[in-house]
Design a protein around this motif. Structure first.
Motif, PDB file in Angstrom:
ATOM      1  N   ASN A 121      46.937  48.313  29.743  1.00 34.93           N
ATOM      2  CA  ASN A 121      47.010  47.414  30.796  1.00 34.93           C
ATOM      3  C   ASN A 121      48.716  47.711  31.533  1.00 34.93           C
ATOM      4  OD1 ASN A 121      49.642  45.708  29.426  1.00 34.93           O
ATOM      5  ND2 ASN A 121      47.944  45.785  27.966  1.00 34.93           N
ATOM      6  N   ALA A 149      45.271  43.108  41.648  1.00 31.26           N
ATOM      7  CA  ALA A 149      45.260  41.799  41.533  1.00 31.26           C
ATOM      8  C   ALA A 149      44.976  40.673  42.527  1.00 31.26           C
ATOM      9  CB  ALA A 149      46.628  41.369  40.925  1.00 31.26           C
ATOM     10  N   CYS A 189      42.061  43.147  36.802  1.00 33.05           N
ATOM     11  CA  CYS A 189      41.463  43.645  35.604  1.00 33.05           C
ATOM     12  C   CYS A 189      41.111  44.792  35.542  1.00 33.05           C
ATOM     13  CB  CYS A 189      40.008  42.541  35.236  1.00 33.05           C
ATOM     14  SG  CYS A 189      40.254  40.922  35.111  1.00 33.05           S
ATOM     15  N   SER A 198      39.129  43.528  30.600  1.00 34.39           N
ATOM     16  CA  SER A 198      40.510  42.770  30.118  1.00 34.39           C
ATOM     17  C   SER A 198      41.436  42.720  31.547  1.00 34.39           C
ATOM     18  CB  SER A 198      41.261  43.842  29.212  1.00 34.39           C
ATOM     19  OG  SER A 198      40.727  44.125  27.944  1.00 34.39           O
ATOM     20  N   SER A 199      42.221  41.603  31.195  1.00 30.66           N
ATOM     21  CA  SER A 199      43.238  41.261  32.081  1.00 30.66           C
ATOM     22  C   SER A 199      44.330  42.413  32.100  1.00 30.66           C
ATOM     23  CB  SER A 199      43.502  39.781  32.469  1.00 30.66           C
ATOM     24  OG  SER A 199      44.834  39.765  33.230  1.00 30.66           O
ATOM     25  N   GLU A 201      47.177  41.718  34.075  1.00 27.95           N
ATOM     26  CA  GLU A 201      48.169  40.975  34.414  1.00 27.95           C
ATOM     27  C   GLU A 201      48.510  40.003  33.128  1.00 27.95           C
ATOM     28  OE1 GLU A 201      46.885  39.018  38.173  1.00 27.95           O
ATOM     29  OE2 GLU A 201      48.816  39.728  38.867  1.00 27.95           O
ATOM     30  N   LEU A 207      39.591  36.700  28.189  1.00 26.37           N
ATOM     31  CA  LEU A 207      38.865  36.292  29.675  1.00 26.37           C
ATOM     32  C   LEU A 207      37.652  35.178  29.327  1.00 26.37           C
ATOM     33  CD1 LEU A 207      38.996  39.569  31.513  1.00 26.37           C
ATOM     34  CD2 LEU A 207      40.372  37.555  32.068  1.00 26.37           C
ATOM     35  N   LYS A 225      37.599  34.198  34.256  1.00 21.86           N
ATOM     36  CA  LYS A 225      39.020  33.687  34.306  1.00 21.86           C
ATOM     37  C   LYS A 225      40.033  33.881  33.032  1.00 21.86           C
ATOM     38  CE  LYS A 225      37.949  32.047  38.414  1.00 21.86           C
ATOM     39  NZ  LYS A 225      38.334  32.503  39.679  1.00 21.86           N
ATOM     40  N   VAL A 226      41.130  34.016  33.017  1.00 25.26           N
ATOM     41  CA  VAL A 226      42.170  34.173  32.163  1.00 25.26           C
ATOM     42  C   VAL A 226      42.256  32.996  31.452  1.00 25.26           C
ATOM     43  CG1 VAL A 226      44.585  34.479  31.553  1.00 25.26           C
ATOM     44  CG2 VAL A 226      43.313  36.089  33.235  1.00 25.26           C
TER      45      VAL A 226
END
Length: 250
Positions: A121, A149, A189, A198-199, A201, A207, A225-226
């Protein structure tokens, strides 16, 4: 640009798969590769054997978001957009002045794969700019895909009739084989063969899929969405010495 990864290389999230989606097989009889080349004259297709295919074209590209393609040591990469911190990244990865964004992505991946000095990440988060990229490592049969992002580069993914995962910067290309089992790729992501989506950020958060509804009220895949309430179990990423065990630890 286009990538189709066999389900053994890239497992599609269940939420992306919509019942009665009118999807077709992307790889059978080279259906999607032929469709792509018919839409984009002069396109190039790279056959990845049983793992899928990559295709790209400079036809109708946005001059502000150019497409680049490179192969280094059996690592294939498609890149669209531009990075604002190219000079810093070249220095970080020990690259020469002529290295382009697509070479930077390959070298960053190779460093992550072979030495693992940072979590995946963080590697993606270091890419500052407008971008989407698709990378395939034929040595370990590993896919690595990401988008910035802010969603500056149009980027869509979907699941075809055989459960294979399709990526493109054109929605029409994805829906041609995936039908309603498609959606914009989640902003901020990244997707890997072993780790899924995965995100970068918010790497510590899960998620959450949210059904996506079109203008006629029909479900079309899902957005992700997170989930601020759900935290991932953190195991860290140990240093590894080969592509084979990198894909097990990301």
């Amino acid at each position: 640009m286009l990538a189709v990864f066999h389900k053994s290389v890239a497992k599609s999230p269940e939420a992306l798969q919509t019942p009665n989606s009118n999807s077709l097989s992307s790889l059978k009889d080279a259906f999607l590769a032929n469709h792509f080349s018919s839409v984009h004259p002069g396109s190039v297709t790279v056959n990845l054997g049983t793992s899928g295919l990559l295709a790209y074209s400079l036809h109708r590209q946005n001059p502000l978001l150019p497409r680049l393609f490179a192969v280094v040591d059996d690592i294939f990469c498609l890149f669209q957009g531009h990075l604002e911190n190219v000079a810093n990244l070249k220095q970080q990865y020990g690259l020469n002045k002529t290295a382009t964004e697509v070479i930077i992505i390959i070298e960053a991946y190779r460093t992550l794969r072979d030495r693992g000095p940072y979590p995946a990440n963080q590697v993606v988060r270091d890419f500052q700019g407008k971008f989407a990229f698709i990378l395939y490592d034929s040595g370990s049969k590993t896919a690595f895909v990401a988008a910035d992002a802010d969603g500056n580069v149009p980027f869509v993914w979907g699941t075809d009739a055989d459960g294979n995962l399709v990526f493109s910067d054109e929605a029409e290309i994805v829906t041609a084989s995936c039908g309603k089992s498609s959606a914009p790729f989640p902003q901020g992501c990244f997707f890997t063969t072993s780790g899924g989506l995965s995100s970068f950020e918010h790497p510590l958060n899960e998620l959450k899929p949210v059904p996506r509804v079109d203008s006629s009220g029909q479900v079309c895949g899902a957005t992700f969405k997170v989930d601020a309430e759900a935290k991932k179990e953190t195991t860290g990423m140990p240093r590894v010495g080969s592509a084979a065990n990198w894909s097990d630890n990301i």
